[in-house]
Design a protein around this motif. Structure first.
Motif, mmCIF file in Angstrom:
data_model
loop_
_atom_site.group_PDB
_atom_site.id
_atom_site.type_symbol
_atom_site.label_atom_id
_atom_site.label_comp_id
_atom_site.label_asym_id
_atom_site.label_seq_id
_atom_site.Cartn_x
_atom_site.Cartn_y
_atom_site.Cartn_z
ATOM 1 N N ASN B 88 48.249 67.057 -9.024
ATOM 2 C CA ASN B 88 47.797 68.449 -8.953
ATOM 3 C C ASN B 88 46.288 68.545 -8.836
ATOM 4 O OD1 ASN B 88 50.374 69.468 -9.110
ATOM 5 N ND2 ASN B 88 50.354 69.553 -11.352
ATOM 6 N N LYS B 89 45.596 67.651 -9.530
ATOM 7 C CA LYS B 89 44.140 67.722 -9.499
ATOM 8 C C LYS B 89 43.584 67.259 -8.157
ATOM 9 C CE LYS B 89 40.396 67.260 -12.726
ATOM 10 N NZ LYS B 89 40.030 66.976 -14.084
ATOM 11 N N TYR B 122 61.103 63.550 -10.650
ATOM 12 C CA TYR B 122 61.662 64.163 -11.846
ATOM 13 C C TYR B 122 60.689 64.043 -13.002
ATOM 14 C CZ TYR B 122 66.061 64.043 -9.310
ATOM 15 O OH TYR B 122 67.024 64.212 -8.389
ATOM 16 N N ASN B 123 60.726 65.011 -13.900
ATOM 17 C CA ASN B 123 60.051 64.925 -15.192
ATOM 18 C C ASN B 123 58.564 64.622 -15.054
ATOM 19 O OD1 ASN B 123 62.768 64.916 -16.228
ATOM 20 N ND2 ASN B 123 62.789 62.731 -15.750
ATOM 21 N N TYR B 125 54.496 66.121 -15.014
ATOM 22 C CA TYR B 125 53.638 67.249 -15.331
ATOM 23 C C TYR B 125 52.415 67.276 -14.436
ATOM 24 C CZ TYR B 125 51.268 63.539 -17.875
ATOM 25 O OH TYR B 125 50.651 62.366 -18.201
#
Lengths: 167, 176
Positions: B88-89, B122-123, B125
């Motif tokens: 994401n970053k 999966y799983n 963040y």
């Protein structure tokens, strides 16, 4: 005087008496605990004492123990004496509802980065840190991802058979 | 046309007594020129980058196909090979690099992470589940990480794609 584990333990107990406890040899490294408000006193003593000389902070991280009610978060300091390559491990425990720990960044410059990381992933509030903001994750993240508060895996998946993963 | 065939210069040779004249379309020649001199951006975010470096090295050697001029600046690059996980970053950085590249520009998604998030699907963040959520992708290469031969195949596929017709921007602005 060689820097044996017994010597380190005697020295610490002579200085802090019952404020240092639970000395065990964990994976060949002397590990002990101190109450969270004492962390800077113990670290400073380990750092400044001429015979101990633990001047290098190898690593600093946090651990979440969901079962230890009232002291769920641990902060772990890995210290090293550069000259003798002796390593010790210091743990302090703090409640997850108010995880305040004094910053070690004035004592070890390394702690600046490492404490930001521990804050980012576990939410430990390092009191006195000059710039306690997220370092690895996106700034918008509003939770602490490495706390054991989330299901380990997607609960709806049936293809991940435990036998195939050696569990 | 398959990868094993010799790719010839586009057009026909019109034979004359004094020699030949090549008859061709300017678009075809431009595409031919473009496809044989694609400058990749030096961009790698994880283990696919090691395979990418291997392809750049002497053994696999993507300079055989015109990719040797790896650029450190997106302003000078034609193709970005997304070699690795996009977190994401990193996503806004990737978008910015893509925006800074001059047209025409091309994107290769290398490996499972860049295609779909791969092992982090999966799983997670922190991982973007496919770089095509951020920028458009021309060629996908499967693998974790892909073999150097697979990346070479993707690079050649991209060349064929360019030679076969219009760029994305040309299609978008084409008058039907």
């Amino acid at each position: 005087m060689t820097l044996t584990n017994e010597f380190i333990q005697q020295k610490l107990e002579g200085k802090f008496a019952d404020q240092v406890s639970n000395f065990i040899l964990h994976y060949d490294i002397l590990t002990f605990e101190t109450p969270v408000e004492n962390n800077l006193k113990v670290l400073t003593f380990l750092h400044d004492d001429a015979e101990l000389g633990f001047t290098y902070l190898n690593d600093l991280t946090a651990v979440h123990y969901p079962d230890r009610i009232g002291e769920e978060l641990a902060v772990v300091y890995m210290l090293q004496n550069i000259k003798t390559s002796t390593r010790i491990r210091l743990k302090v425990f703090t409640p997850i509802i108010k995880p305040d720990v004094f910053t070690a960044s004035n004592l070890f410059l390394t702690a600046n980065w490492l404490e930001r990381e521990a804050y980012d992933f576990f939410g430990v509030n390092f009191v006195g840190h000059p710039n306690l903001i997220r370092i690895m994750n996106v700034d918008e993240m509003d939770y602490f991802p490495l706390r054991k508060e989330y299901p380990l895996e997607e609960q709806t998946r049936i293809d991940k058979d435990d036998d195939m993963f050696g569990r | 046309m398959t990868n094993t065939e010799q790719q010839s210069f586009p057009g026909q040779i019109h034979e004359l007594p004094s020699g030949g004249i090549v008859l061709s379309k300017l678009d075809d020649i431009i595409n031919w020129a473009r496809s044989n001199s694609l400058w990749p951006l030096t961009f790698a975010t994880s283990c696919c980058g090691i395979e990418y470096m291997s392809v750049a090295g002497a053994k696999y050697d993507f300079s055989r196909f015109g990719f040797e001029v790896a650029r450190a600046s997106p302003r000078q690059a034609d193709v970005i090979i997304i070699a690795g996980t996009i977190v994401n970053k990193m996503a806004p950085v990737l978008k910015r690099l893509y925006d800074q590249m001059g047209d025409p520009k091309y994107v290769i998604a290398m490996g499972a992470c860049a295609i779909s998030g791969g092992p982090f699907f999966y799983n997670t963040y922190s991982v973007v589940k496919g770089a095509d959520h951020v920028i458009p992708v021309d060629v996908y290469v499967a693998g974790c990480p892909p073999r150097p031969e697979a990346l070479l195949h993707a690079l050649i596929s991209l060349q064929e794609k360019i030679k076969s017709g219009l760029t994305r921007e040309q299609i978008k602005t084409a008058k039907v």
